[in-house]
Structures are given as C-alpha cells and as structure tokens.
Design a protein around this motif. Structure first.
Motif, short mmCIF file in Angstrom:
data_model
loop_
_atom_site.label_atom_id
_atom_site.label_comp_id
_atom_site.label_asym_id
_atom_site.label_seq_id
_atom_site.Cartn_x
_atom_site.Cartn_y
_atom_site.Cartn_z
N THR A 155 -8.53 8.60 -3.55
CA THR A 155 -8.18 9.12 -4.86
C THR A 155 -7.07 10.15 -4.74
OG1 THR A 155 -10.44 8.77 -5.68
CG2 THR A 155 -9.05 10.28 -6.92
N LEU A 156 -5.99 9.89 -5.46
CA LEU A 156 -4.86 10.81 -5.52
C LEU A 156 -4.76 11.33 -6.94
CD1 LEU A 156 -2.24 8.68 -3.55
CD2 LEU A 156 -3.39 10.73 -2.73
N SER A 157 -5.18 12.59 -7.13
CA SER A 157 -5.26 13.16 -8.47
C SER A 157 -6.19 12.28 -9.31
CB SER A 157 -3.87 13.27 -9.09
OG SER A 157 -3.92 13.93 -10.34
N ALA A 158 -5.70 11.67 -10.38
CA ALA A 158 -6.55 10.84 -11.24
C ALA A 158 -6.36 9.36 -10.96
CB ALA A 158 -6.25 11.13 -12.71
N ILE A 159 -5.67 9.01 -9.88
CA ILE A 159 -5.37 7.62 -9.56
C ILE A 159 -6.14 7.18 -8.32
CG2 ILE A 159 -3.56 5.98 -8.91
CD1 ILE A 159 -1.60 7.63 -10.50
N ASP A 160 -6.83 6.06 -8.42
CA ASP A 160 -7.54 5.48 -7.29
C ASP A 160 -6.68 4.39 -6.66
OD1 ASP A 160 -9.86 7.03 -7.73
OD2 ASP A 160 -10.54 5.61 -9.26
N ASN A 182 -7.19 -7.95 -2.47
CA ASN A 182 -7.44 -7.06 -3.60
C ASN A 182 -6.87 -5.67 -3.32
OD1 ASN A 182 -8.62 -6.36 -6.16
ND2 ASN A 182 -10.31 -5.37 -5.08
N THR A 183 -5.59 -5.50 -3.61
CA THR A 183 -4.90 -4.24 -3.35
C THR A 183 -4.30 -3.73 -4.65
OG1 THR A 183 -4.36 -4.87 -1.08
CG2 THR A 183 -3.03 -3.14 -2.07
N GLY A 184 -4.45 -2.42 -4.91
CA GLY A 184 -3.86 -1.93 -6.14
C GLY A 184 -4.21 -0.48 -6.44
N ILE A 185 -4.00 -0.13 -7.70
CA ILE A 185 -4.29 1.21 -8.20
C ILE A 185 -5.03 1.09 -9.51
CG2 ILE A 185 -2.32 2.29 -7.06
CD1 ILE A 185 -0.86 2.20 -9.73
N SER A 186 -5.84 2.09 -9.83
CA SER A 186 -6.56 2.11 -11.11
C SER A 186 -6.70 3.55 -11.58
CB SER A 186 -7.93 1.45 -10.99
OG SER A 186 -8.77 2.19 -10.11
N THR A 187 -6.89 3.70 -12.87
CA THR A 187 -7.06 5.04 -13.43
C THR A 187 -7.81 4.93 -14.75
OG1 THR A 187 -5.92 7.10 -14.01
CG2 THR A 187 -4.90 5.05 -14.75
N GLY A 188 -8.28 6.06 -15.23
CA GLY A 188 -9.00 6.09 -16.50
C GLY A 188 -8.82 7.43 -17.18
N LYS A 189 -8.93 7.42 -18.49
CA LYS A 189 -8.77 8.66 -19.26
C LYS A 189 -9.75 8.65 -20.43
CE LYS A 189 -5.39 11.34 -21.95
NZ LYS A 189 -5.67 12.61 -21.22
N GLU A 190 -10.49 9.74 -20.57
CA GLU A 190 -11.43 9.85 -21.69
C GLU A 190 -10.68 10.25 -22.95
OE1 GLU A 190 -15.70 11.94 -22.92
OE2 GLU A 190 -14.65 12.53 -21.08
N ILE A 191 -10.94 9.52 -24.01
CA ILE A 191 -10.32 9.78 -25.32
C ILE A 191 -11.39 10.36 -26.24
CG2 ILE A 191 -9.01 8.84 -27.23
CD1 ILE A 191 -7.56 8.65 -24.56
N GLN A 192 -11.23 11.60 -26.65
CA GLN A 192 -12.19 12.26 -27.53
C GLN A 192 -11.80 11.98 -28.98
OE1 GLN A 192 -14.76 14.12 -25.99
NE2 GLN A 192 -15.76 14.03 -28.01
N VAL A 193 -12.63 11.20 -29.67
CA VAL A 193 -12.35 10.83 -31.05
C VAL A 193 -12.90 11.87 -32.01
CG1 VAL A 193 -12.70 9.07 -32.83
CG2 VAL A 193 -12.35 8.40 -30.43
N ALA A 205 -3.62 -2.09 -11.79
CA ALA A 205 -2.63 -3.06 -11.33
C ALA A 205 -3.11 -3.58 -9.98
CB ALA A 205 -1.26 -2.43 -11.21
N ILE A 206 -3.24 -4.91 -9.85
CA ILE A 206 -3.86 -5.51 -8.67
C ILE A 206 -2.96 -6.59 -8.10
CG2 ILE A 206 -5.85 -6.81 -7.82
CD1 ILE A 206 -7.47 -5.56 -10.12
N LEU A 207 -2.85 -6.62 -6.78
CA LEU A 207 -2.11 -7.66 -6.07
C LEU A 207 -3.06 -8.41 -5.15
CD1 LEU A 207 1.09 -5.67 -5.03
CD2 LEU A 207 0.89 -7.32 -6.91
N ASN A 208 -3.00 -9.74 -5.20
CA ASN A 208 -3.70 -10.58 -4.24
C ASN A 208 -2.62 -11.20 -3.35
OD1 ASN A 208 -4.94 -12.74 -2.85
ND2 ASN A 208 -6.50 -12.96 -4.44
#
Length: 222
Positions: A155-160, A182-193, A205-208
């Motif tokens: 995990t780099l900051s908010a990016i896996d 299965n190589t790539g990066i993923s991230t998430g952000k909570e949206i407060q409604v 984003a994923i690369l095979n």
C-alpha cells in the motif's frame, strides 16, 4: 469431496460456537462494471455482488456472490468461507477455506460434490509502518492441477499495488506453466452523502500479462 465438505461444515459450526457478545454481522452489496477475478473476466457484464459476514475476534464466516446483469451464467457465483486471523505484533496471519460454486452453469447442481471447488488460503499483512501483504491459495477439490495462486501487495498512501501469479500449469488460470496473471493497482474513497449515509467508490486497473489482456474496473459499495 464429501470429507472436504464435512470439514468445511465442522469448521463453520466451531466458528459459530466460539462467537461471543462482541460478534458482529455485516451486510453489503457492490455494484461493479465487471467481475474480474485474478485477471479473468467472468460474465462480460456489470455485476451485482452481495455479501454477508459474521465475525468474532479473529474468527469470520460469511458468504459472497456475483450475478451478471446480462444473465450470463459465467458471471454467476456463490461462495462460502470460514477464516481465522491471528495477530502477530503489528501484523497478522490468516488461514481459511473458501467453497466456490457456480449454480447457473448448464451442469450446475448445487448439492453435487462436483459443483464445489474448495480452496485453502493463507495470508499475511504487515504493520502500518511496512504495509506489505502476502497471500496464497491452492484448490483442493475438483481440480487435477491443484491450481495455486500467489499474490504480493503493498500500500502506497491510498493506492494498493499488487502482483499475482500462478507458479504451475493450470487449466483454471489458463496457463501452461508459471504465469503472471493479475497485476495492477486499486483504490477506494468514501463518499459522505449525509450524516447517516455514505458509500465507497472503488476502482482498479489490472493487467493479465499471460493472456495479454487489460481491465479497468469501477464500482461502488453499500
């Protein structure tokens, strides 16, 4: 096969028996533009993915499913799992069993042993100061290749960032030998409604590299 299912059932019963007053139930649903698992697209369609889990301390049992919105049987899946996580200083070690089933396939008979693909998994998560993750799984039933998957993450900051591969030939993963699938990066952000409602926006984003394919995923979790 019957012995393996019996083992999974006993593990689930023991898990429930060990739960105490601090146990929690969680229910969620993810809506994704695609269901991509370990570098392979299942269903070629937006996917609705409900889940439920029951935890107490390090014990967790639960279920997860995926349903392709275009009705493609390849995108339908129902899984059950049981796991235990043990704290190791600032890190943690986990072990678990997952029962994968595909009920909408032409030969899908949920109560047939041939419909259950059980995987034994191990995982390690490092401390916050060194947020590395290591995980692996091997299929124990209905897989002559005993397909194995290994993944390294950081995990780099908010990016896996993650790199997943199979070290051997596997019909399940479509490889004739070792393959980077299965190589790539993923991230998430909570949206407060509002004060009482929020959702999580996720993307990946994923690369095979083995199949020379790429995917970009986006969705939200409730």
């Amino acid at each position: 096969m019957k012995k393996t299912l019996k083992t999974l059932f006993i593990l689930s019963v023991v898990t429930f028996a060990a739960m105490n007053a601090q146990a929690q139930v969680s229910v969620n649903v993810d809506v994704m533009n695609r269901y991509v698992w370990r570098g392979t697209d299942f269903g070629n369609s937006p996917s609705i993915q409900p889940g439920i889990s029951y935890t107490s301390g390090g014990l967790e049992v639960g279920g997860w499913a995926a349903f392709a919105t275009n009705g493609n049987p390849a995108g339908s899946e129902i899984d059950w799992y049981a796991s235990y996580t043990l704290g190791l200083g600032d890190g943690s070690l986990s072990i678990g069993l997952t029962d994968y089933t595909f009920p909408d396939t032409p030969t899908g008979n949920y109560f047939s042993g041939d419909s259950h693909f059980i995987e034994l998994g191990l995982g390690y998560s490092g401390p916050e100061s060194f947020p590395i993750s290591l995980s692996g799984g091997v299929f124990l039933t209905n897989d002559d290749d005993y397909s194995t998957y290994l993944e390294l993450g950081y995990t780099l900051s908010a990016i896996d960032v993650f790199v997943g591969f199979t070290p051997t030939e596997s019909a399940l993963y479509g490889t004739e030998g070792a393959g980077l699938i299965n190589t790539g990066i993923s991230t998430g952000k909570e949206i407060q409604v509002s004060d009482t409602f929020s959702f999580t926006l996720t993307s990946a984003a994923i690369l095979n590299f083995h199949d020379e394919n790429a995917f970009f995923l986006v969705g939200f979790s409730l």
